[in-house]
Design a protein around this motif. Structure first.
Motif, PDB file in Angstrom:
ATOM      1  N   THR A  48       0.854  -1.184   0.000  1.00  0.00           N
ATOM      2  CA  THR A  48       0.000   0.000   0.000  1.00  0.00           C
ATOM      3  C   THR A  48       0.887   1.230   0.000  1.00  0.00           C
ATOM      4  OG1 THR A  48      -0.138   0.112   2.416  1.00  0.00           O
ATOM      5  CG2 THR A  48      -1.842  -1.161   1.288  1.00  0.00           C
ATOM      6  N   ILE A  49       0.356   2.312  -0.555  1.00  0.00           N
ATOM      7  CA  ILE A  49       1.072   3.585  -0.548  1.00  0.00           C
ATOM      8  C   ILE A  49       0.116   4.650  -0.031  1.00  0.00           C
ATOM      9  CG2 ILE A  49       0.520   4.076  -2.969  1.00  0.00           C
ATOM     10  CD1 ILE A  49       3.363   5.467  -3.079  1.00  0.00           C
ATOM     11  N   GLU A  50       0.639   5.502   0.820  1.00  0.00           N
ATOM     12  CA  GLU A  50      -0.167   6.587   1.375  1.00  0.00           C
ATOM     13  C   GLU A  50       0.697   7.826   1.512  1.00  0.00           C
ATOM     14  OE1 GLU A  50       0.105   5.703   6.110  1.00  0.00           O
ATOM     15  OE2 GLU A  50      -0.922   4.212   4.875  1.00  0.00           O
ATOM     16  N   ILE A  51       0.043   8.971   1.429  1.00  0.00           N
ATOM     17  CA  ILE A  51       0.762  10.237   1.584  1.00  0.00           C
ATOM     18  C   ILE A  51       1.113  10.435   3.052  1.00  0.00           C
ATOM     19  CG2 ILE A  51       0.534  12.747   1.416  1.00  0.00           C
ATOM     20  CD1 ILE A  51      -1.146  12.279  -1.100  1.00  0.00           C
ATOM     21  N   ALA A  52       2.336  10.836   3.304  1.00  0.00           N
ATOM     22  CA  ALA A  52       2.800  11.117   4.665  1.00  0.00           C
ATOM     23  C   ALA A  52       2.925  12.627   4.827  1.00  0.00           C
ATOM     24  CB  ALA A  52       4.149  10.447   4.917  1.00  0.00           C
ATOM     25  N   SER A  53       2.444  13.136   5.931  1.00  0.00           N
ATOM     26  CA  SER A  53       2.522  14.581   6.192  1.00  0.00           C
ATOM     27  C   SER A  53       3.791  14.908   6.968  1.00  0.00           C
ATOM     28  CB  SER A  53       1.309  15.032   7.006  1.00  0.00           C
ATOM     29  OG  SER A  53       0.135  14.829   6.267  1.00  0.00           O
ATOM     30  N   LEU A  54       4.491  15.913   6.499  1.00  0.00           N
ATOM     31  CA  LEU A  54       5.681  16.395   7.190  1.00  0.00           C
ATOM     32  C   LEU A  54       5.486  17.878   7.499  1.00  0.00           C
ATOM     33  CD1 LEU A  54       8.629  14.872   5.135  1.00  0.00           C
ATOM     34  CD2 LEU A  54       7.758  14.087   7.319  1.00  0.00           C
ATOM     35  N   SER A  55       6.057  18.297   8.609  1.00  0.00           N
ATOM     36  CA  SER A  55       6.013  19.728   8.942  1.00  0.00           C
ATOM     37  C   SER A  55       6.916  20.488   7.976  1.00  0.00           C
ATOM     38  CB  SER A  55       6.491  19.940  10.379  1.00  0.00           C
ATOM     39  OG  SER A  55       7.884  19.681  10.471  1.00  0.00           O
ATOM     40  N   THR A  56       6.752  21.789   7.940  1.00  0.00           N
ATOM     41  CA  THR A  56       7.595  22.624   7.093  1.00  0.00           C
ATOM     42  C   THR A  56       9.065  22.473   7.473  1.00  0.00           C
ATOM     43  OG1 THR A  56       5.777  24.193   6.911  1.00  0.00           O
ATOM     44  CG2 THR A  56       7.951  24.987   6.279  1.00  0.00           C
ATOM     45  N   GLN A  57       9.353  22.376   8.762  1.00  0.00           N
ATOM     46  CA  GLN A  57      10.736  22.191   9.210  1.00  0.00           C
ATOM     47  C   GLN A  57      11.294  20.851   8.738  1.00  0.00           C
ATOM     48  OE1 GLN A  57      12.898  24.389  10.789  1.00  0.00           O
ATOM     49  NE2 GLN A  57      14.328  22.802  10.217  1.00  0.00           N
ATOM     50  N   ASP A  58      10.491  19.787   8.846  1.00  0.00           N
ATOM     51  CA  ASP A  58      10.942  18.477   8.378  1.00  0.00           C
ATOM     52  C   ASP A  58      11.184  18.479   6.866  1.00  0.00           C
ATOM     53  OD1 ASP A  58      10.917  17.410  10.931  1.00  0.00           O
ATOM     54  OD2 ASP A  58       8.899  16.560  10.733  1.00  0.00           O
ATOM     55  N   MET A  59      10.300  19.141   6.122  1.00  0.00           N
ATOM     56  CA  MET A  59      10.505  19.248   4.669  1.00  0.00           C
ATOM     57  C   MET A  59      11.780  20.024   4.360  1.00  0.00           C
ATOM     58  SD  MET A  59       8.474  17.564   2.803  1.00  0.00           S
ATOM     59  CE  MET A  59       8.783  18.282   1.212  1.00  0.00           C
ATOM     60  N   ASN A  60      12.029  21.074   5.115  1.00  0.00           N
ATOM     61  CA  ASN A  60      13.260  21.834   4.944  1.00  0.00           C
ATOM     62  C   ASN A  60      14.471  20.922   5.174  1.00  0.00           C
ATOM     63  OD1 ASN A  60      14.863  24.324   4.660  1.00  0.00           O
ATOM     64  ND2 ASN A  60      15.305  23.977   6.832  1.00  0.00           N
ATOM     65  N   ASN A  61      14.409  20.104   6.203  1.00  0.00           N
ATOM     66  CA  ASN A  61      15.512  19.178   6.491  1.00  0.00           C
ATOM     67  C   ASN A  61      15.701  18.177   5.359  1.00  0.00           C
ATOM     68  OD1 ASN A  61      15.861  20.453   8.955  1.00  0.00           O
ATOM     69  ND2 ASN A  61      14.743  18.913  10.117  1.00  0.00           N
ATOM     70  N   VAL A  62      14.608  17.652   4.828  1.00  0.00           N
ATOM     71  CA  VAL A  62      14.693  16.698   3.714  1.00  0.00           C
ATOM     72  C   VAL A  62      15.381  17.349   2.525  1.00  0.00           C
ATOM     73  CG1 VAL A  62      13.317  15.475   1.969  1.00  0.00           C
ATOM     74  CG2 VAL A  62      12.733  15.244   4.393  1.00  0.00           C
ATOM     75  N   TRP A  63      14.922  18.530   2.136  1.00  0.00           N
ATOM     76  CA  TRP A  63      15.499  19.182   0.959  1.00  0.00           C
ATOM     77  C   TRP A  63      16.931  19.639   1.198  1.00  0.00           C
ATOM     78  CZ3 TRP A  63      14.073  18.096  -3.581  1.00  0.00           C
ATOM     79  CH2 TRP A  63      12.767  17.669  -3.811  1.00  0.00           C
ATOM     80  N   THR A  64      17.273  19.962   2.426  1.00  0.00           N
ATOM     81  CA  THR A  64      18.668  20.288   2.735  1.00  0.00           C
ATOM     82  C   THR A  64      19.545  19.061   2.517  1.00  0.00           C
ATOM     83  OG1 THR A  64      18.010  21.987   4.313  1.00  0.00           O
ATOM     84  CG2 THR A  64      20.240  21.103   4.539  1.00  0.00           C
ATOM     85  N   LEU A  65      19.079  17.900   2.973  1.00  0.00           N
ATOM     86  CA  LEU A  65      19.827  16.659   2.767  1.00  0.00           C
ATOM     87  C   LEU A  65      19.943  16.280   1.291  1.00  0.00           C
ATOM     88  CD1 LEU A  65      18.460  14.468   5.697  1.00  0.00           C
ATOM     89  CD2 LEU A  65      20.775  15.368   5.441  1.00  0.00           C
ATOM     90  N   LEU A  66      18.921  16.648   0.521  1.00  0.00           N
ATOM     91  CA  LEU A  66      18.907  16.294  -0.903  1.00  0.00           C
ATOM     92  C   LEU A  66      19.668  17.292  -1.776  1.00  0.00           C
ATOM     93  CD1 LEU A  66      15.225  15.048  -1.276  1.00  0.00           C
ATOM     94  CD2 LEU A  66      17.313  13.668  -1.129  1.00  0.00           C
ATOM     95  N   GLY A  67      20.292  18.265  -1.189  1.00  0.00           N
ATOM     96  CA  GLY A  67      21.114  19.178  -1.971  1.00  0.00           C
ATOM     97  C   GLY A  67      20.669  20.623  -1.949  1.00  0.00           C
ATOM     98  N   GLY A  68      19.595  20.912  -1.251  1.00  0.00           N
ATOM     99  CA  GLY A  68      19.214  22.297  -1.086  1.00  0.00           C
ATOM    100  C   GLY A  68      18.251  22.863  -2.112  1.00  0.00           C
TER     101      GLY A  68
END
Length: 177
Positions: free
Chosen positions: A123-143
């Motif tokens: 199964t696949i479902e959308i996961a909710s992340l806070s704005t701070q968590d999304m910022n952390n993800v994109w920082t790890l992925l190269g900014g």
């Protein structure tokens, strides 16, 4: 197995997106999301963020009783979830097109919440992340941020099926006098 799951899902997404738009090199792929200096593929990119253990089923004991008073010891299957990101990695001048691709991807996720790979259901479902968590993800992925959605793919089981030991339990207690 992780590669097969993500590749299968990306190919189904590519088929879905191809119904409304055409692009010779495809519209969805599995890949790493790099930094802004790299060439953008102008398609939806399915990328693994992390693997986490599924804990809702509890922990199973490694000893299993079998018929005739015997037992075997083997590690129970390891239930996992895959956290993935589906990102519209497009050039800046195609930003509006990337938003459209993301919208179509969200429709695809909603229309196909369950899928099978090699006879196993996921199964696949959308996961909710806070704005701070999304910022952390994109920082790890190269900014460099791209329009995206984070999803959780559930029900991956890792099971070698290997038996480490076995034996027989006593019929009655042994008492030495």
């Amino acid at each position: 197995m992780i590669k097969r799951i993500l590749t299968y899902y990306a190919s189904r997404l590519d088929e879905y997106l191809s119904r409304t738009r055409r692009q010779p090199e495809g519209l969805a792929t599995v890949g790493a999301i790099g930094n802004a200096a790299e060439e953008r593929p102008n398609k939806m990119v399915v990328s693994l963020l992390n693997v986490e253990r599924e804990t809702t089923g509890g922990i199973t004991a490694p000893v299993q009783h079998i018929g005739g008073g015997g037992y075997i010891r083997r590690q129970p299957p390891l239930p996992l979830n895959l956290n993935v990101i589906l990102a519209a990695v497009y050039d800046e001048r195609r930003y509006a097109e990337s938003l459209s691709a993301l919208s179509d991807t969200l429709r695809f996720i909603q229309s196909m919440p369950k899928f099978e790979v090699d006879g196993t259901g996921y199964t696949i479902e959308i996961a909710s992340l806070s704005t701070q968590d999304m910022n952390n993800v994109w920082t790890l992925l190269g900014g460099q941020y791209y329009p995206s959605v984070i999803c959780k793919i559930r029900r991956l089981l890792i099971d070698t099926g290997e038996i480490s030991t076995g034996g027989k339990t006593a019929d009655r207690p042994i008492v030495e006098t």
